[in-house]
Design a protein around this motif. Sequence first.
Motif, PDB file in Angstrom:
ATOM      1  N   GLU A 191       0.821  -1.188  -0.077  1.00 48.14           N
ATOM      2  CA  GLU A 191      -0.060  -0.078  -0.106  1.00 48.14           C
ATOM      3  C   GLU A 191       0.890   1.302   0.060  1.00 48.14           C
ATOM      4  O   GLU A 191       0.600   2.388  -0.723  1.00 48.14           O
ATOM      5  CB  GLU A 191      -0.966  -0.190   1.100  1.00 48.14           C
ATOM      6  CG  GLU A 191      -2.047  -1.177   0.881  1.00 48.14           C
ATOM      7  CD  GLU A 191      -2.840  -0.520  -0.152  1.00 48.14           C
ATOM      8  OE1 GLU A 191      -3.229   0.461  -0.805  1.00 48.14           O
ATOM      9  OE2 GLU A 191      -3.082  -1.694  -1.132  1.00 48.14           O
ATOM     10  N   TRP A 192       1.938   1.061   0.668  1.00 45.38           N
ATOM     11  CA  TRP A 192       3.001   2.324   0.717  1.00 45.38           C
ATOM     12  C   TRP A 192       3.592   2.624  -0.555  1.00 45.38           C
ATOM     13  O   TRP A 192       3.432   3.353  -1.152  1.00 45.38           O
ATOM     14  CB  TRP A 192       3.998   1.798   1.627  1.00 45.38           C
ATOM     15  CG  TRP A 192       5.376   3.011   1.431  1.00 45.38           C
ATOM     16  CD1 TRP A 192       5.112   4.258   1.832  1.00 45.38           C
ATOM     17  CD2 TRP A 192       6.377   2.866   0.641  1.00 45.38           C
ATOM     18  NE1 TRP A 192       6.608   5.015   1.433  1.00 45.38           N
ATOM     19  CE2 TRP A 192       7.016   3.937   0.851  1.00 45.38           C
ATOM     20  CE3 TRP A 192       7.065   1.671  -0.051  1.00 45.38           C
ATOM     21  CZ2 TRP A 192       8.274   4.180   0.060  1.00 45.38           C
ATOM     22  CZ3 TRP A 192       8.191   1.822  -0.509  1.00 45.38           C
ATOM     23  CH2 TRP A 192       8.855   3.065  -0.574  1.00 45.38           C
ATOM     24  N   LYS A 206       2.251   1.667  -3.468  1.00 40.83           N
ATOM     25  CA  LYS A 206       1.118   2.051  -4.274  1.00 40.83           C
ATOM     26  C   LYS A 206       0.563   3.400  -4.093  1.00 40.83           C
ATOM     27  O   LYS A 206       0.618   4.188  -5.190  1.00 40.83           O
ATOM     28  CB  LYS A 206      -0.315   1.172  -4.296  1.00 40.83           C
ATOM     29  CG  LYS A 206       0.047  -0.064  -4.753  1.00 40.83           C
ATOM     30  CD  LYS A 206      -1.584  -0.903  -4.690  1.00 40.83           C
ATOM     31  CE  LYS A 206      -1.560  -2.217  -5.154  1.00 40.83           C
ATOM     32  NZ  LYS A 206      -2.691  -3.081  -4.991  1.00 40.83           N
ATOM     33  N   SER A 207       0.947   4.028  -3.032  1.00 43.87           N
ATOM     34  CA  SER A 207       0.749   5.461  -2.744  1.00 43.87           C
ATOM     35  C   SER A 207       1.742   6.158  -3.281  1.00 43.87           C
ATOM     36  O   SER A 207       1.715   7.382  -3.917  1.00 43.87           O
ATOM     37  CB  SER A 207       0.596   5.710  -1.258  1.00 43.87           C
ATOM     38  OG  SER A 207       1.778   5.657  -0.632  1.00 43.87           O
ATOM     39  N   GLN A 208       3.138   5.722  -3.286  1.00 44.65           N
ATOM     40  CA  GLN A 208       4.066   6.563  -4.101  1.00 44.65           C
ATOM     41  C   GLN A 208       3.853   6.562  -5.612  1.00 44.65           C
ATOM     42  O   GLN A 208       4.153   7.337  -6.441  1.00 44.65           O
ATOM     43  CB  GLN A 208       5.424   5.614  -3.707  1.00 44.65           C
ATOM     44  CG  GLN A 208       5.843   5.697  -2.361  1.00 44.65           C
ATOM     45  CD  GLN A 208       5.988   7.018  -1.850  1.00 44.65           C
ATOM     46  OE1 GLN A 208       6.839   7.842  -2.317  1.00 44.65           O
ATOM     47  NE2 GLN A 208       5.341   7.344  -0.747  1.00 44.65           N
ATOM     48  N   ARG A 268       0.938   6.286  -7.116  1.00 45.35           N
ATOM     49  CA  ARG A 268      -0.243   7.157  -7.267  1.00 45.35           C
ATOM     50  C   ARG A 268       0.269   8.499  -7.398  1.00 45.35           C
ATOM     51  O   ARG A 268      -0.118   9.385  -8.156  1.00 45.35           O
ATOM     52  CB  ARG A 268      -1.409   6.893  -6.226  1.00 45.35           C
ATOM     53  CG  ARG A 268      -2.163   5.758  -6.503  1.00 45.35           C
ATOM     54  CD  ARG A 268      -3.179   5.688  -5.170  1.00 45.35           C
ATOM     55  NE  ARG A 268      -3.725   4.523  -5.115  1.00 45.35           N
ATOM     56  CZ  ARG A 268      -3.193   3.632  -3.864  1.00 45.35           C
ATOM     57  NH1 ARG A 268      -2.473   4.163  -3.144  1.00 45.35           N
ATOM     58  NH2 ARG A 268      -3.657   2.446  -4.005  1.00 45.35           N
ATOM     59  N   GLU A 269       0.979   8.944  -6.434  1.00 49.43           N
ATOM     60  CA  GLU A 269       1.665  10.459  -6.285  1.00 49.43           C
ATOM     61  C   GLU A 269       2.390  10.910  -7.594  1.00 49.43           C
ATOM     62  O   GLU A 269       2.218  11.841  -8.077  1.00 49.43           O
ATOM     63  CB  GLU A 269       2.422  10.553  -5.152  1.00 49.43           C
ATOM     64  CG  GLU A 269       1.773  10.651  -3.910  1.00 49.43           C
ATOM     65  CD  GLU A 269       2.822  10.806  -2.696  1.00 49.43           C
ATOM     66  OE1 GLU A 269       3.858  10.994  -2.906  1.00 49.43           O
ATOM     67  OE2 GLU A 269       2.336  10.528  -1.641  1.00 49.43           O
ATOM     68  N   GLU A 323      -7.102   1.661 -10.902  1.00 44.52           N
ATOM     69  CA  GLU A 323      -7.843   2.070 -10.014  1.00 44.52           C
ATOM     70  C   GLU A 323      -8.788   3.478 -10.152  1.00 44.52           C
ATOM     71  O   GLU A 323      -9.762   3.368  -9.479  1.00 44.52           O
ATOM     72  CB  GLU A 323      -6.807   2.704  -8.577  1.00 44.52           C
ATOM     73  CG  GLU A 323      -6.008   1.595  -8.269  1.00 44.52           C
ATOM     74  CD  GLU A 323      -5.615   2.156  -6.834  1.00 44.52           C
ATOM     75  OE1 GLU A 323      -5.537   3.147  -6.530  1.00 44.52           O
ATOM     76  OE2 GLU A 323      -5.209   1.025  -6.100  1.00 44.52           O
TER      77      GLU A 323
END
Length: 157
Positions: free
Chosen positions: A103-104, A106-108, A110-111, A154
């Motif tokens: 999840e970390w 993926k957040s990177q 996404r940003e 997503e």
Amino acid sequence: MSDLLSRLSLQPVDSSDFEAMLALRIDAMRPSLERVGRFDVARSRERLSAGFVVPYMHHIVLDGDQRIGFVTLKPEDSDALRLDHLYLRTGFQGLGIGEWVLEWAKSQAREQRLDIKLTALVKSDANRFYLRHGFVLEGGEGVDLHYRWRVASEAAC
């Protein structure tokens, strides 16, 4: 389990951490490598050395000081990051820690609006893990399977 996850953090890697990280990689990868007849300490050292890019590596840490794994997330193409290493020490798999790290990552992604690519061994338990978390098998060669998680997928959900 959420209590365990709240006790996790990512910390920077230093070049002096190589030997400890190699031991952790061997511990985490040995069963999968033995299943495909590829376990070799020298090869493990070479593989980690080739991907040992300190600015993109993080220790996975429990309670602020117990290193239980590591992850590498580095730029690969103009449209993707590469999840090059995600290893957890024996005894820490299956507890949600890998999902927390993913999840970390993926957040990177996404940003930065980038996909994530990764490679897993053919007979590794990691294959089910990555498929369960939205990665799509794109192909393979030899004992390696290539996966991709698409950041755009997503937005379609």
